[in-house]
Scaffold this motif. Structure first.
Motif, PDB file in Angstrom:
ATOM      1  N   TYR A   4       0.981  -1.386   0.221  1.00 42.89           N
ATOM      2  CA  TYR A   4      -0.042   0.043   0.103  1.00 42.89           C
ATOM      3  C   TYR A   4       0.997   1.301   0.080  1.00 42.89           C
ATOM      4  N   GLU A   5       0.467   2.245  -0.400  1.00 42.85           N
ATOM      5  CA  GLU A   5       0.940   3.557  -0.709  1.00 42.85           C
ATOM      6  C   GLU A   5       0.711   4.512   0.702  1.00 42.85           C
ATOM      7  N   TYR A   6      -0.514   4.384   1.207  1.00 40.69           N
ATOM      8  CA  TYR A   6      -0.946   5.359   2.205  1.00 40.69           C
ATOM      9  C   TYR A   6      -0.944   4.383   3.513  1.00 40.69           C
ATOM     10  N   ALA A   7      -0.633   4.931   4.566  1.00 36.75           N
ATOM     11  CA  ALA A   7      -0.930   4.190   6.039  1.00 36.75           C
ATOM     12  C   ALA A   7      -2.233   4.548   6.324  1.00 36.75           C
ATOM     13  N   LEU A   8      -2.681   5.784   6.120  1.00 37.44           N
ATOM     14  CA  LEU A   8      -4.079   6.098   6.345  1.00 37.44           C
ATOM     15  C   LEU A   8      -4.680   7.108   5.192  1.00 37.44           C
ATOM     16  N   ARG A   9      -5.901   6.763   4.988  1.00 37.60           N
ATOM     17  CA  ARG A   9      -6.557   7.527   4.229  1.00 37.60           C
ATOM     18  C   ARG A   9      -8.104   7.569   4.815  1.00 37.60           C
ATOM     19  N   SER A  16     -20.548  12.212  15.291  1.00 39.77           N
ATOM     20  CA  SER A  16     -21.194  12.918  16.343  1.00 39.77           C
ATOM     21  C   SER A  16     -21.728  11.943  17.415  1.00 39.77           C
ATOM     22  N   PHE A  17     -21.876  12.625  18.695  1.00 35.47           N
ATOM     23  CA  PHE A  17     -22.336  11.883  19.960  1.00 35.47           C
ATOM     24  C   PHE A  17     -23.492  12.940  20.215  1.00 35.47           C
ATOM     25  N   LYS A  18     -24.714  12.340  20.037  1.00 31.33           N
ATOM     26  CA  LYS A  18     -26.073  13.109  20.305  1.00 31.33           C
ATOM     27  C   LYS A  18     -25.890  14.432  19.378  1.00 31.33           C
ATOM     28  N   GLN A  19     -25.965  15.587  20.263  1.00 32.40           N
ATOM     29  CA  GLN A  19     -25.684  16.918  19.602  1.00 32.40           C
ATOM     30  C   GLN A  19     -24.374  17.385  19.244  1.00 32.40           C
ATOM     31  N   VAL A  20     -23.317  16.632  20.006  1.00 33.71           N
ATOM     32  CA  VAL A  20     -21.946  17.043  19.800  1.00 33.71           C
ATOM     33  C   VAL A  20     -21.296  16.660  18.374  1.00 33.71           C
ATOM     34  N   ARG A  21     -20.860  17.581  17.423  1.00 33.39           N
ATOM     35  CA  ARG A  21     -20.302  17.113  16.348  1.00 33.39           C
ATOM     36  C   ARG A  21     -18.688  16.782  16.702  1.00 33.39           C
ATOM     37  N   ALA A  22     -18.161  15.761  16.894  1.00 31.34           N
ATOM     38  CA  ALA A  22     -16.892  15.537  17.290  1.00 31.34           C
ATOM     39  C   ALA A  22     -16.024  15.501  16.151  1.00 31.34           C
ATOM     40  N   VAL A  23     -16.365  15.033  15.135  1.00 33.04           N
ATOM     41  CA  VAL A  23     -15.377  15.163  13.925  1.00 33.04           C
ATOM     42  C   VAL A  23     -16.242  15.173  12.676  1.00 33.04           C
ATOM     43  N   HIS A  24     -16.087  16.131  11.657  1.00 29.61           N
ATOM     44  CA  HIS A  24     -16.870  16.568  10.616  1.00 29.61           C
ATOM     45  C   HIS A  24     -15.923  16.673   9.175  1.00 29.61           C
ATOM     46  N   ASN A  25     -16.574  15.824   8.231  1.00 27.26           N
ATOM     47  CA  ASN A  25     -15.952  15.773   7.095  1.00 27.26           C
ATOM     48  C   ASN A  25     -14.592  15.935   6.827  1.00 27.26           C
ATOM     49  N   LEU A  26     -13.948  14.965   7.606  1.00 26.16           N
ATOM     50  CA  LEU A  26     -12.260  14.999   7.882  1.00 26.16           C
ATOM     51  C   LEU A  26     -12.002  13.958   6.589  1.00 26.16           C
ATOM     52  N   SER A  27     -11.254  14.654   5.628  1.00 26.04           N
ATOM     53  CA  SER A  27     -10.500  13.939   4.595  1.00 26.04           C
ATOM     54  C   SER A  27      -8.966  13.958   4.771  1.00 26.04           C
ATOM     55  N   LEU A  28      -8.250  13.148   4.952  1.00 25.53           N
ATOM     56  CA  LEU A  28      -6.645  13.103   5.316  1.00 25.53           C
ATOM     57  C   LEU A  28      -5.870  12.031   4.748  1.00 25.53           C
ATOM     58  N   SER A  29      -4.964  12.020   4.178  1.00 23.99           N
ATOM     59  CA  SER A  29      -4.002  11.031   3.413  1.00 23.99           C
ATOM     60  C   SER A  29      -2.499  11.140   4.072  1.00 23.99           C
ATOM     61  N   ILE A  30      -2.168  10.027   4.672  1.00 25.03           N
ATOM     62  CA  ILE A  30      -0.765  10.070   5.363  1.00 25.03           C
ATOM     63  C   ILE A  30       0.065   8.891   4.665  1.00 25.03           C
ATOM     64  N   LYS A  31       0.920   9.238   3.908  1.00 24.45           N
ATOM     65  CA  LYS A  31       1.704   8.255   3.267  1.00 24.45           C
ATOM     66  C   LYS A  31       2.632   7.485   4.287  1.00 24.45           C
ATOM     67  N   ARG A  32       3.317   6.210   3.812  1.00 21.16           N
ATOM     68  CA  ARG A  32       4.083   5.240   4.707  1.00 21.16           C
ATOM     69  C   ARG A  32       5.400   6.030   4.834  1.00 21.16           C
ATOM     70  N   GLY A  33       5.745   5.766   6.338  1.00 21.40           N
ATOM     71  CA  GLY A  33       6.912   6.524   6.770  1.00 21.40           C
ATOM     72  C   GLY A  33       6.763   7.875   7.319  1.00 21.40           C
ATOM     73  N   GLY A  62     -18.666   8.764   5.741  1.00 19.62           N
ATOM     74  CA  GLY A  62     -17.222   8.856   5.351  1.00 19.62           C
ATOM     75  C   GLY A  62     -16.737   7.431   5.102  1.00 19.62           C
ATOM     76  N   SER A  63     -15.520   7.467   4.771  1.00 15.76           N
ATOM     77  CA  SER A  63     -14.853   5.933   4.758  1.00 15.76           C
ATOM     78  C   SER A  63     -13.306   6.338   5.126  1.00 15.76           C
ATOM     79  N   ILE A  64     -12.708   5.216   5.680  1.00 13.67           N
ATOM     80  CA  ILE A  64     -11.511   4.962   6.411  1.00 13.67           C
ATOM     81  C   ILE A  64     -10.706   3.784   5.698  1.00 13.67           C
ATOM     82  N   GLU A  65      -9.593   3.946   5.595  1.00 14.82           N
ATOM     83  CA  GLU A  65      -8.709   2.953   5.047  1.00 14.82           C
ATOM     84  C   GLU A  65      -7.119   2.973   5.848  1.00 14.82           C
ATOM     85  N   VAL A  66      -6.648   2.002   6.309  1.00 13.92           N
ATOM     86  CA  VAL A  66      -5.713   1.850   7.210  1.00 13.92           C
ATOM     87  C   VAL A  66      -4.711   0.775   6.519  1.00 13.92           C
TER      88      VAL A  66
END
Length: 299
Positions: A4-9, A16-33, A62-66
């Motif tokens: 794989y190229e990315y350790a995280l995508r 959200s937790f009830k009315q609390v928005r903890a993470v919103h629309n987070l798009s992130l790519s982290i390469k190996r190393g 959303g989606s997440i790949e590790v």
């Protein structure tokens, strides 16, 4: 061998937790190393993001790949390990016995001795866990996280609550391990840790990414530079001269002033040539200043 190229995508990750928005629309790519810091105040969404990376929580959207697979599969295949902010240790066994116990769960584990050495924990390996200091217990947790020789290691506030010396020792051990090419993602609210250790900083606030780049890039892009000087003319004359320049901020006092701008060199040259100021100093602003600037842009 990893393919794989990315350790995280992540793509548009939200939670959200009830009315609390903890993470919103987070798009992130982290390469190996890469060594990446998730930086932000308490409540920024760092721990919730880490929980989803580790499969401890499911996103609402959303989606997440590790490591090229789902978080749970990555964990099952031993590709990921974590050192969490909380988590109990067995108090009545030694540090060495604890690491041996964890090693027994993995078919291809490092030797306990190697894990202890890489974590900087050999000098207290035969001490009972309950007699270890906070910094020593953090090193033990690090050794436990290393035992399966993961490709990606996640650290959640790894030095919270430990003293300055213990924090310094911990990061020395982390630097040595990172030099072997492991991908490291760590959440912190200590700006100096992010600045000193990370190749890249992802700033989070209110569940969103507000900035992403190297420490130098974020300092430069987020806040410009600071110019301080002593007045040699009336404040009104200096203010009139400064109107020709785009300023981020200006604090004018009776005898001196401080301003923030992108092109402080040009401003300094103008003030000196016109005899309006003396004793000028110019400094790059801190990462703390940059974070405040980025956070204000989001409000």
């Amino acid at each position: 061998m990893a393919t794989y190229e990315y350790a995280l995508r992540t793509e548009a990750l939200s939670k959200s937790f009830k009315q609390v928005r903890a993470v919103h629309n987070l798009s992130l790519s982290i390469k190996r190393g890469e060594v990446v810091a998730l930086l932000g105040p308490n409540g920024a969404g760092k721990t919730t993001t880490i929980d989803m990376i580790l499969g401890l929580g499911s996103p609402d959207a959303g989606s997440i790949e590790v490591c090229g697979m789902t978080p749970r599969r990555a964990i099952e295949h031993g590709k990921v390990s974590a050192m969490m902010q909380t988590g109990g240790l067995l108090p009545n066994i030694t540090v060495r016995e604890t690491v041996k116990l964890i090693a027994s769960f993995y078919p291809n584990a490092l030797s306990p001795q190697e894990a202890l050495e890489r974590a900087g924990a050999t000098n207290f390996a035969d001490r009972m866990v309950k007699k270890c200091s906070g910094g020593q217990q953090q090193k033990l947790r690090f050794a436990m996280a290393l035992i399966n020789n993961p490709e990606l290691i996640i650290l959640d506030e790894p030095t919270a609550g430990v003293d300055v010396e213990a924090r310094r020792d911990f990061w020395a051990a982390m630097r040595a391990d990172a030099s072997q090419g492991r991908t490291i993602i760590f959440a912190t609210h200590y700006l100096e840790e992010a600045d000193d250790f990370a190749d890249r900083i992802v700033m989070m606030n209110r569940g969103e990414i507000v900035a992403d780049g190297t420490p130098r890039e974020l300092r430069a892009a987020g806040s410009g530079r600071t110019l301080c000087a002593t007045l040699t003319a009336q404040p009104s004359d200096v203010e009139d001269a400064l109107h020709a320049f785009p300023l981020t901020s200006l604090d004018m006092r009776a005898n001196d002033f401080t301003l923030v701008a992108e092109d402080t060199d040009e401003i300094a040259a103008s003030l000196i040539s016109r005899g309006l100021a003396r004793d000028l100093t110019i400094a790059t602003r801190s990462l703390d200043d940059a974070f405040v600037a980025f956070a204000q842009q989001e409000n």
